[in-house]
Design an enzyme around this catalytic site. Structure first.
Site, short mmCIF file in Angstrom:
data_model
loop_
_atom_site.label_atom_id
_atom_site.label_comp_id
_atom_site.label_asym_id
_atom_site.label_seq_id
_atom_site.Cartn_x
_atom_site.Cartn_y
_atom_site.Cartn_z
N SER A 241 43.33 63.70 -21.71
CA SER A 241 43.18 62.37 -22.30
C SER A 241 42.93 62.52 -23.79
CB SER A 241 42.01 61.63 -21.64
OG SER A 241 40.80 62.21 -22.11
N LYS A 242 42.84 61.37 -24.46
CA LYS A 242 42.68 61.35 -25.91
C LYS A 242 41.50 62.20 -26.37
CE LYS A 242 44.76 57.26 -27.80
NZ LYS A 242 44.58 55.92 -27.23
N ARG A 243 40.47 62.19 -25.54
CA ARG A 243 39.26 62.90 -25.99
C ARG A 243 39.50 64.41 -26.11
NH1 ARG A 243 36.83 64.82 -21.28
NH2 ARG A 243 38.16 63.58 -19.93
N HIS A 244 40.55 64.92 -25.48
CA HIS A 244 40.86 66.35 -25.65
C HIS A 244 41.62 66.61 -26.97
CE1 HIS A 244 40.51 66.25 -21.13
NE2 HIS A 244 39.68 67.20 -21.48
N GLY A 245 42.05 65.54 -27.62
CA GLY A 245 42.80 65.68 -28.88
C GLY A 245 44.22 66.17 -28.63
#
Ligand code: GLU
Length: 472
Positions: A241-245
């Site tokens: 997800s986005k939080r993994h960049g």
């Protein structure tokens, strides 16, 4: 399966090229290459509300950067809508599909009743077996007549045999009441018409495969080989997800990884060939097989990516590195190199290529040759150039004026100057790096001198010692 292998990548143009999509494309590309087959591209743009030309461009750019060239023109799924609708009508004619006149309200009422009675809420149309003379004159959808009993087995090359009870498959809509085909129909018709022999895609499509198989069977078409690959997870093992960049493949280009390193890394993400981590495109082509794809999700591992990236930069040709560096500067909106910088960089590559994990790192180390004279010193370098070292370096200049410009001769001089000042060459290296590059992380002092040449070396030593000392 006889005949040539045909694979495809079928992205929906609703955003950038996701890292998972890039890997799917790569697997299809390598598999086709391995078998001397074709790799086709189909843009699944049937969802008009969510598809954008910008997203198509971003996907094409991503594929282009990764070097995943497709055979023939890219196909637009939307443009083939008439053909998809035609297949729905053919199925109707054959009796493999039927007209369903149920309205949304009818379906909701069916579900409410089923729920109240504790039955399955899967819609069963009352029109499935209704004689045509009972058909009302109002809009209808065309539904596929699924078998109802028995099982559908997906013989998946990654997941193994996956069995689905046919009574769990509803009579899916093929053509909506406004005459537009549904996505599931479009995929099957396109894959058939494009001659796709192997469908390699994310396992989020495994459920679709069962419904798609009933369509193949209804049309009497050959079923392709399926390989549903597990999704990619973040380093923490959770769904990406986005939080993994860094979800989009273009971000990896902007981080300065070479495309060949990225291909190697993505190929290893979920597929293995023994313990091999580093491999070339040729090796991947030779080794790639569907049986090497793992069943559990692969995790992103940036350390591994960096490591492979460095190994690839080291073995790329000079021309490829020069090309990549210029592309990198372009996509990251940095100033383009002028000719003198390109030729300087070319000269320096021998001492840069095998020491950089990414292009920004290589560019940083190439600062000594890319920077224009007079050079600017960063704070750390300026600190290394103390008055004592300046005066030592000043004694170096006359000795460098009459010397053959070879590593051996330069070494002799450096060691002599160090000895004259009761020190070791190692102690002079920091101030020399500062004088020659204005930086503290550089290639070896000798390499810099060789690449810069005698005149520029002397000029920089002069700049760093004489001029500044006089000013102070
Ligand atoms: N368009 C689908 C996606 O982007 C892929 C469909 C397929 O490969 O069959 O997920």
């Amino acid at each position: 399966m006889s005949g040539p292998v045909v694979t495809r990548f079928a992205p929906s143009p609703t955003g950038f090229l996701h890292i998972g999509g890039a890997r799917t494309a790569l697997f299809n590309w390598i598999f086709a290459k391995r078998h001397g087959g074709k790799f086709l591209l189909r843009i699944e743009d049937t969802d008009r509300a969510r598809s954008t030309p910008e997203a198509t461009d971003a996907i094409l750019r991503g594929l282009d950067w990764l070097g995943l060239d497709h055979d023939g023109e890219a196909i637009s799924q939307f443009e083939r809508a008439d053909r998809h609708a035609q297949v729905a009508r053919d199925l109707l004619k054959k009796g493999a599909a039927y007209k369903c006149f149920s309205t949304q309200d009818d379906i909701a009422a069916f579900r409410d009743a089923a729920r109240a009675e504790g039955r399955s809420t899967m819609f069963q149309s009352p029109w499935r077996d209704a004689p045509s003379d009972t058909h009302p004159d109002r809009p209808y959808v065309i539904r596929l007549r699924t078998p109802g009993e028995g099982t559908t087995i997906i013989r998946d090359k990654v997941q193994g045999d996956v069995t689905i009870r046919n009574d769990q498959l509803d009579d899916m809509v093929l053509l909506r009441s406004d005459g537009t085909p549904v996505y599931m129909l479009a995929v099957v018709v396109d894959d058939h018409d494009m001659g796709v022999t192997h469908v390699i895609r994310g396992d989020d499509h495994l459920n679709n495969a069962a419904r798609q198989m009933t369509l193949y069977t209804a049309m009497g078409w050959d079923i392709p080989v399926w390989a549903h690959i597990p999704l990619i997870h973040g380093p923490d093992g959770k769904k990406l997800s986005k939080r993994h960049g860094a979800l989009g493949v273009e971000e990896y280009q902007a981080m300065g990884y070479p495309a060949s390193g990225m291909r190697n890394y993505l190929a290893r993400l979920g597929w293995s060939h023994g313990d091999d981590e580093f491999f070339t495109d040729e090796q991947a082509r030779e080794w790639f097989d569907l049986s090497g794809i793992g069943k559990s999700p692969a995790r992103l591992d940036f350390k591994k990516l960096e490591n492979l990236s460095g190994q690839h930069i080291a073995q790329l040709s000079d021309a490829a590195v020069l090309h990549d560096v210029q592309e990198f500067l372009h996509v990251t909106e940095q100033a383009a190199l002028i000719d003198a910088q390109i030729s300087g960089l070319h000269k320096a590559l021998y001492c840069l290529k095998d020491r950089a994990k990414t292009y920004p790192e290589l560019i940083e180390k190439a600062h000594f040759i890319l920077t224009l004279d007079p050079i600017e010193m960063d704070a750390k370098a300026a600190k290394a150039l103390t008055p004592v070292f300046r005066s030592i370096l000043r004694t170096l200049t006359p000795q460098l004026q009459n010397v053959s410009w070879t590593k051996e001769a330069l070494e002799v001089i450096m060691n002599r100057v160090a000895a004259d000042h009761d020190t070791k060459f190692g102690k002079l290296a920091g101030p020399l790096r500062a004088a020659l590059a204005g930086r503290s992380v550089t290639p070896s002092v000798f390499d810099m001198m060789l690449v810069l040449g005698q005149d520029r070396t002397l000029l920089r030593l002069d700049e760093a010692t004489v001029d500044k000392t006089d000013e102070s």
